[in-house]
Design a protein around this motif. Structure first.
Motif, short mmCIF file in Angstrom:
data_model
loop_
_atom_site.label_atom_id
_atom_site.label_comp_id
_atom_site.label_asym_id
_atom_site.label_seq_id
_atom_site.Cartn_x
_atom_site.Cartn_y
_atom_site.Cartn_z
N TYR A 166 14.86 -55.69 29.44
CA TYR A 166 14.66 -56.10 30.84
C TYR A 166 14.23 -57.57 30.90
CZ TYR A 166 12.99 -56.50 35.60
OH TYR A 166 12.81 -56.93 36.90
N PHE B 206 16.44 -48.36 37.95
CA PHE B 206 15.36 -48.76 37.03
C PHE B 206 14.00 -48.44 37.63
CE2 PHE B 206 12.86 -52.10 34.66
CZ PHE B 206 13.06 -51.56 33.40
N LEU C 22 21.58 -50.49 33.18
CA LEU C 22 21.31 -51.83 32.62
C LEU C 22 22.02 -52.08 31.29
CD1 LEU C 22 17.49 -52.49 33.28
CD2 LEU C 22 19.43 -53.73 34.22
#
Length: 252
Positions: free
Chosen positions: A219, A180, A145
């Motif tokens: 996130y 994730f 990410l």
């Protein structure tokens, strides 16, 4: 006679402290306090304990404490900084936190050390910030990410929709979500090795807690960007199927 012996005492203390700077050790592999630091703190403890139990008037004792601490602590801090100078960011911060923590626990046993304790705590917190950011970055990088988050942060509307960016299409995002999800199921598997070297369990917990908050925030930003129609992701809920609230619940 008293003044002479006091002068000799402080001279020998200064000499010991100056030798610390002359021959600086490399940090040990476990990033704990060096033997020079441990030995000097033991000496400091003995000196402060003998002053603590002396019959010297309070004002004089306080003045002596201040002088002793200046004489020893400043060179110790300098020694640790020099010792850590060639380490990587996370290693350096871990070593400094451990060293400062040892100094702090030593001083906490004695009176007249409040100002120094505050200063040490301030320095610890600066290095903790580094470790918190490093741990969050460690997680984001390993779950795929980091690039996505950084690109979203730097994205400007005139650059067009995010879905058309290289490595930001739905396939790339879904692949990152698989990683994730693994992290969400076992977050302890993605702790920087340096965190296991921290002497204080409380400090370690604080780093984990605050770095996790940063991961959740990152996130959240990725989620908001993907859900935003402007970025032209088709069926965004199938790409990022966990809401930021769900992620936060799983990690806390």
């Amino acid at each position: 006679m008293h003044l002479l012996s006091k002068k000799i005492f402080f001279n020998s203390l200064s000499l010991h402290a100056s030798k610390l700077i002359d021959k600086v050790e490399l940090p040990p592999p476990d990033l704990g306090p060096s033997s020079a630091l441990n030995q000097t703190l033991m000496l400091l403890r003995e000196v402060l304990a003998s002053h603590d139990s002396s019959v010297v008037p309070l004002d004089a004792r306080q003045a002596d404490f201040v002088q002793v601490l200046s004489c020893v602590l400043d060179p110790l801090l300098q020694m640790c900084t020099v010792s850590a100078s060639n380490l990587g960011t996370a290693d350096m911060a871990t070593f400094m936190v451990n060293s400062l923590y040892m100094m702090k626990t030593t001083l906490a046993l004695f009176e007249f050390t409040d100002r120094r304790l505050e200063m040490l705590q301030f320095q610890i917190e600066a290095h903790l910030d580094t470790l918190i950011n490093e741990q969050a970055s460690y997680v984001l990088t390993r779950v795929g990410l980091s690039y996505i988050y950084n690109t979203i942060q730097q994205h400007k509307p005139e650059q067009g929709s995010l879905a058309n960016f290289p490595n930001l299409d739905s396939v790339a995002l879904k692949a990152a979500m698989v990683q994730f999800d693994r992290y969400l199921s076992a977050p302890d598997n993605l702790l920087m090795p340096q965190l296991n070297f921290l002497l204080s369990a409380t400090v370690k917990e604080q780093i984990i807690k605050q770095s996790t908050e940063l991961v959740c925030r990152a996130y959240g930003e990725v989620y908001a960007a993907v859900m935003n129609p402007v970025n032209e992701y088709k069926d965004p809920e199938s790409i990022l199927y966990r809401s930021p609230q769900q992620v936060q619940t799983l990690l806390t």
